[in-house]
Design a protein around this motif. Sequence first.
Motif, short mmCIF file in Angstrom:
data_model
loop_
_atom_site.label_atom_id
_atom_site.label_comp_id
_atom_site.label_asym_id
_atom_site.label_seq_id
_atom_site.Cartn_x
_atom_site.Cartn_y
_atom_site.Cartn_z
N LEU A 97 22.60 13.40 191.59
CA LEU A 97 21.85 12.63 190.60
C LEU A 97 22.58 11.35 190.22
O LEU A 97 21.97 10.30 190.04
N GLY A 98 23.91 11.44 190.11
CA GLY A 98 24.68 10.24 189.81
C GLY A 98 24.47 9.17 190.86
O GLY A 98 24.37 7.98 190.56
N ASN A 99 24.37 9.59 192.12
CA ASN A 99 24.09 8.66 193.22
C ASN A 99 22.68 8.09 193.11
O ASN A 99 22.47 6.88 193.28
N LEU A 100 21.70 8.94 192.79
CA LEU A 100 20.32 8.47 192.66
C LEU A 100 20.16 7.47 191.52
O LEU A 100 19.38 6.52 191.61
N LYS A 333 16.14 19.21 199.36
CA LYS A 333 14.75 19.20 198.87
C LYS A 333 14.70 18.81 197.40
O LYS A 333 13.88 17.99 196.99
N LYS A 334 15.62 19.37 196.61
CA LYS A 334 15.69 19.00 195.19
C LYS A 334 16.00 17.51 195.05
O LYS A 334 15.35 16.80 194.27
N ARG A 335 17.01 17.05 195.80
CA ARG A 335 17.41 15.64 195.71
C ARG A 335 16.23 14.72 196.02
O ARG A 335 16.00 13.73 195.32
N ASN A 336 15.46 15.06 197.03
CA ASN A 336 14.34 14.22 197.42
C ASN A 336 13.22 14.24 196.38
O ASN A 336 12.59 13.21 196.11
N THR A 337 12.98 15.40 195.78
CA THR A 337 11.95 15.50 194.73
C THR A 337 12.33 14.65 193.53
O THR A 337 11.52 13.86 193.02
N GLY A 339 14.52 12.27 193.43
CA GLY A 339 14.62 10.87 193.84
C GLY A 339 13.29 10.16 193.73
O GLY A 339 13.21 9.01 193.32
N LYS A 340 12.21 10.87 194.08
CA LYS A 340 10.87 10.29 193.99
C LYS A 340 10.48 10.06 192.53
O LYS A 340 9.90 9.04 192.19
N VAL A 341 10.82 11.03 191.65
CA VAL A 341 10.53 10.87 190.23
C VAL A 341 11.22 9.63 189.68
O VAL A 341 10.61 8.80 189.00
N ILE A 342 12.50 9.49 190.00
CA ILE A 342 13.27 8.34 189.51
C ILE A 342 12.71 7.04 190.07
O ILE A 342 12.56 6.04 189.35
N ALA A 343 12.39 7.03 191.36
CA ALA A 343 11.85 5.82 191.97
C ALA A 343 10.50 5.44 191.37
O ALA A 343 10.21 4.26 191.14
N ASP A 344 9.67 6.44 191.08
CA ASP A 344 8.34 6.16 190.54
C ASP A 344 8.38 5.52 189.16
O ASP A 344 7.52 4.70 188.81
N ILE A 345 9.38 5.89 188.34
CA ILE A 345 9.42 5.33 187.00
C ILE A 345 10.25 4.06 186.91
O ILE A 345 10.14 3.31 185.94
N THR A 346 11.06 3.78 187.96
CA THR A 346 11.85 2.56 187.97
C THR A 346 11.23 1.49 188.85
O THR A 346 11.63 0.32 188.79
N GLY A 347 10.25 1.89 189.67
CA GLY A 347 9.61 0.95 190.58
C GLY A 347 10.46 0.64 191.79
O GLY A 347 10.17 -0.31 192.54
#
Length: 349
Positions: A97-100, A333-337, A339-347
């Motif tokens: 998560l720190g990396n994401l 799988k967790k990291r990818n899930t 990661g998508k949440v973080i990307a979706d809210i940060t654009g």
Amino acid sequence: MKLTRRTLLAAVSATALLAQPVTAFAQDLPRNIRMVIGSTSTGGDTYQNSAIVAEALSEKLGVNIKVDAVGSSEGFKALSRDKRGTTIMIFHDQAYLGNLYGRQGYDDPFENYAVGPTVAINPGNAYLVPANSPYQSMEDILKAAEAGTKVRVAIQPGGVSEIGFSAMKNAAKVRAPGSEENIVAVNTGSQSDKNQAMWDGLADVINGSIQANEQFTQLSADDQKAMRFVWITARPATLGQAPEAGMGGTTRDDMLAYASPQTSVTLDGTEDFTFDKEFFMLFNKDMDPAIAEKIDTALSEIFAEGAIQERQKASFFIPNYLSIKDANEHLLKKRNTYGKVIADITGES
């Protein structure tokens, strides 16, 4: 064939080796192993969990394993320098998560290290409000954001503390696009800092944990420090493995009422967001794979024996052994899930 004394001793030795497969290869491991952890606290959940695992492995393998609470940055550095297997690491989802979240010092653990087996879950990650808060539930919070009210959430940015906040923003966006702007972060530090932000009236919601905050939920409602749970992020299947008595004055059934599906924070409009704080091992990527395999085999035998589970549950951890192969698949799988949440809210993609 006549059996000599030498032949009999050889047969006995061979039988003993077969009966103790892990001990047989213990001599190939370093005699002293440093287990660094991604925390500087010797009283926190990372240290407690690691100490349980280190003691069990030491006994099984016949080696000395010392837990060293050096923190994430120093832990990663120590792990990177040691190819011999004399340094291993235990950390949790913060590692990826720190990396994401782009935190300094957090490389992609799946590329820069060898991800090892999982060992336990802390099911306690939670969000709380003051006892006198107008928000009785996560539904109230998300409706308030939809109505244009700013909801301030105290978090420690960049990892386990923030992922639930990201999930709140994501759920608000899924339910009513634009309302996610009304879920705002109050960036603090430790748990005591987050608590203080609530008590000072600077935050409407705080990230906390069952272990650290349950005591405050038992205070009289008119006590300035009194809190209420509104959300526990763990999967219901995880919480269902906790002791029935729960912790303090909060039973397992009480906890389940704050978790999915009874408390819903949507992931995509169809299923709920959940998050288990999982502890797992990390190895130097150039370490002899045979050492990792021996540690993994030892853990599989330890968990098969069953004693470690009782120690973990006594400290409110959920036993969670996954082999190296299964752990890598699961954590990716967790990291990818997330990661998508973080990307979706940060654009950001």
